[in-house]
Design a protein around this motif. Structure first.
Motif, short mmCIF file in Angstrom:
data_model
loop_
_atom_site.label_atom_id
_atom_site.label_comp_id
_atom_site.label_asym_id
_atom_site.label_seq_id
_atom_site.Cartn_x
_atom_site.Cartn_y
_atom_site.Cartn_z
N ASP A 37 80.27 110.01 50.82
CA ASP A 37 80.17 111.28 51.54
C ASP A 37 81.05 112.35 50.89
OD1 ASP A 37 78.39 110.25 53.33
OD2 ASP A 37 79.78 110.15 55.03
N ALA A 38 82.26 111.94 50.52
CA ALA A 38 83.18 112.91 49.91
C ALA A 38 82.62 113.43 48.59
CB ALA A 38 84.55 112.27 49.69
N LEU A 39 81.96 112.55 47.83
CA LEU A 39 81.40 112.96 46.54
C LEU A 39 80.29 114.00 46.73
CD1 LEU A 39 81.61 109.48 44.90
CD2 LEU A 39 82.38 111.59 43.77
N VAL A 40 79.46 113.81 47.76
CA VAL A 40 78.40 114.79 48.02
C VAL A 40 79.00 116.08 48.60
CG1 VAL A 40 76.36 115.27 49.44
CG2 VAL A 40 76.59 113.06 48.26
N ASN A 41 79.95 115.94 49.51
CA ASN A 41 80.55 117.12 50.12
C ASN A 41 81.45 117.91 49.15
OD1 ASN A 41 79.40 117.06 52.66
ND2 ASN A 41 80.94 115.63 53.47
N HIS A 42 81.95 117.23 48.13
CA HIS A 42 82.78 117.94 47.16
C HIS A 42 81.98 119.05 46.49
CE1 HIS A 42 85.91 118.49 44.11
NE2 HIS A 42 84.93 118.59 43.24
N VAL A 43 80.73 118.76 46.21
CA VAL A 43 79.87 119.74 45.54
C VAL A 43 79.49 120.86 46.51
CG1 VAL A 43 77.64 120.07 44.45
CG2 VAL A 43 79.04 118.09 43.84
N LEU A 44 79.06 120.49 47.70
CA LEU A 44 78.70 121.47 48.72
C LEU A 44 79.16 120.93 50.08
CD1 LEU A 44 75.09 122.60 47.73
CD2 LEU A 44 77.15 124.00 47.73
N PRO A 45 80.23 121.50 50.61
CA PRO A 45 80.74 121.02 51.90
C PRO A 45 79.66 121.09 52.98
CG PRO A 45 82.32 122.49 50.86
CD PRO A 45 81.07 122.55 50.03
N GLY A 46 79.45 120.00 53.66
CA GLY A 46 78.43 119.94 54.71
C GLY A 46 77.17 119.23 54.27
N ARG A 47 77.00 119.05 52.98
CA ARG A 47 75.75 118.49 52.49
C ARG A 47 75.58 117.01 52.87
NH1 ARG A 47 70.50 119.54 51.02
NH2 ARG A 47 69.75 117.90 49.66
N ALA A 48 76.66 116.25 52.94
CA ALA A 48 76.52 114.81 53.21
C ALA A 48 75.82 114.56 54.54
CB ALA A 48 77.89 114.12 53.19
N ASP A 81 73.49 116.38 55.69
CA ASP A 81 72.15 116.94 55.62
C ASP A 81 71.38 116.34 54.44
OD1 ASP A 81 69.91 118.54 56.07
OD2 ASP A 81 70.73 120.25 54.92
N CYS A 82 71.44 115.02 54.32
CA CYS A 82 70.59 114.32 53.35
C CYS A 82 70.50 112.87 53.82
CB CYS A 82 71.13 114.42 51.93
SG CYS A 82 72.77 113.73 51.70
N ARG A 83 69.59 112.13 53.23
CA ARG A 83 69.45 110.73 53.64
C ARG A 83 70.60 109.91 53.05
NH1 ARG A 83 68.04 106.42 51.21
NH2 ARG A 83 66.74 107.21 49.49
N PRO A 84 71.35 109.19 53.88
CA PRO A 84 72.45 108.38 53.35
C PRO A 84 71.89 107.25 52.48
CG PRO A 84 72.55 108.54 55.77
CD PRO A 84 71.22 109.09 55.35
N ALA A 85 72.75 106.70 51.67
CA ALA A 85 72.34 105.59 50.81
C ALA A 85 71.93 104.39 51.64
CB ALA A 85 73.50 105.20 49.88
N ASP A 86 70.85 103.72 51.22
CA ASP A 86 70.44 102.49 51.90
C ASP A 86 71.12 101.29 51.22
OD1 ASP A 86 69.02 101.87 49.57
OD2 ASP A 86 67.12 102.65 50.36
N ALA A 87 70.82 100.11 51.71
CA ALA A 87 71.54 98.93 51.22
C ALA A 87 71.34 98.72 49.72
CB ALA A 87 71.07 97.69 51.99
N ARG A 88 70.12 98.95 49.26
CA ARG A 88 69.84 98.75 47.83
C ARG A 88 70.62 99.76 46.98
NH1 ARG A 88 66.81 101.24 44.34
NH2 ARG A 88 65.98 102.65 45.92
N GLU A 89 70.62 101.00 47.43
CA GLU A 89 71.34 102.04 46.69
C GLU A 89 72.85 101.78 46.70
OE1 GLU A 89 68.08 105.62 47.54
OE2 GLU A 89 69.82 105.37 48.86
N LEU A 90 73.35 101.36 47.87
CA LEU A 90 74.78 101.05 47.95
C LEU A 90 75.15 99.93 46.98
CD1 LEU A 90 75.54 101.23 51.79
CD2 LEU A 90 76.59 102.62 49.98
N ALA A 91 74.26 98.94 46.89
CA ALA A 91 74.55 97.81 46.02
C ALA A 91 74.56 98.21 44.54
CB ALA A 91 73.54 96.69 46.25
N ALA A 92 73.82 99.29 44.24
CA ALA A 92 73.72 99.72 42.84
C ALA A 92 74.82 100.70 42.46
CB ALA A 92 72.35 100.36 42.61
#
Lengths: 231, 231
Positions: free
Chosen positions: A138-149, A151-162
């Motif tokens: 979340d911090a990585l997404v919000n660092h670029v644009l505060p509030g963006r985390a 307003d997007c689909r969070p990572a799913d289990a497969r994405e988290l694992a990768a």
């Protein structure tokens, strides 16, 4: 970080954060370090591979006294880092630099750049705790644009694992700043060469919607909001 | 560099310039590499000190197939480099990065940045030949503003003695480029989140003359000339 440490206004100067030259440009001021880090998009992450240095640009984020970088679990530096407990972390140097101006002196020798940089030394460790991993992403997404985390689909289990996340604590850290006009030798002041500063800054353009963006999705306010001071 | 090598349109891909992931973003195109290098103001120079990585921002210049960085003869990396003949050079990784845009996907996972970067690996050597040193210092001033080296006082003997110049040949070099819109998962395209690119660019402001600049010195044309393509 302990509450005591985080309340101190300055980082401690240690061996490798004490410059051998231009010492007047060095600073350990916590607020200054945070502001420089928060304003950047990309850091340059250095590590050692087979005895040789490697420097790669990568996105990053700050959360309090900790920096995060992330990448594919297939990436070499991330794979090389342990979690700091069972396996050792990865020795890194993480540097963020803003160029603020080109400094033109009457003499070639005194040409310079106005800049603000932060250099962090330390051991980066793999983040394995699920809660810290989620907060870091979340911090990585919000660092670029505060509030963006939010307003997007969070990572799913497969994405988290990768995704591998590395953490680096702000302990061995220093800032370096050069600002202001050129400093010429007194005997050069009357030379017929222009002297001064050509400012350089990073600006954002108009958002470019994806071609496949549905017409019903409006541009969110955070997209065009001015970056907050120090960002 | 031999004439043959410099005529090849691409650098050779070797072990450490072959990425393990995002291979489609890698390029060895000579013109692309040159353009990315010529556009930057500051590189991030990585080297190893006491077994640990160090990454410092510094000005640089390209002259054909060679990069130059310079600094005080008192600076640690410069002092550590030999001339490559009697004493070995310094193993370095020199990286230049331009951020071109923030890429917002519907999913957190596919957020990214548009960027162009060049990574150069190699052994940097002290430049000791007086003619090459002078040419390198001119290149460093002209890199920032083409034409400036001829419009300032050249370094005198004392300044030359205080300046170390390192050279790094463009042999082990690769570029990496990400451009264009976000790439979302097909099933995410209908999500109600804005997607697209927020462009980022580096711009120059109005020149700020030094307070002690004589009123008779006009701003030179090169100060406000648009940077040439690829610069």
């Amino acid at each position: 970080m302990s509450a005591t440490a985080s309340q101190r206004p300055s980082y401690e100067a240690v061996g490798r954060t004490t410059p051998t030259r231009n010492r007047d440009r060095a600073s350990y001021d916590r607020d200054l370090v945070h502001a420089i880090l928060d304003e950047g998009y990309v850091c340059h992450l250095g590590f050692v591979r087979d005895g040789a240095p490697v420097v790669l640009p990568t996105l990053y984020a700050r959360a309090g006294e900790r920096l995060y970088v992330h990448g594919s679990t297939g990436s070499r530096p991330l794979r090389a880092a342990g979690d700091g407990t069972e396996a050792p972390g990865l020795a890194v140097c993480l540097t963020v630099t803003h160029v603020d101006g080109l400094v033109l002196a009457r003499s070639a020798f005194h040409h310079s750049a106005n800049y603000r940089s932060v250099v962090v030394h330390g051991e980066a460790r793999q983040v394995t705790d699920p809660q810290e991993r989620t907060a870091a992403l979340d911090a990585l997404v919000n660092h670029v644009l505060p509030g963006r985390a939010a307003d997007c689909r969070p990572a799913d289990a497969r994405e988290l694992a990768a995704t591998a996340v590395l953490a680096l604590d702000l302990v061995e850290v220093s800032a370096k700043v050069r600002s202001g006009p050129p400093v010429d030798e007194p005997e050069d002041l009357s030379l017929p060469h222009w002297a001064g500063v050509l400012p350089v800054r990073s600006t954002r353009g108009e958002p470019v919607p994806a071609d496949d963006l549905a017409g019903t999705v409006a541009a969110p306010a955070y997209l065009t909001a001015p970056r907050r001071p120090g960002r």
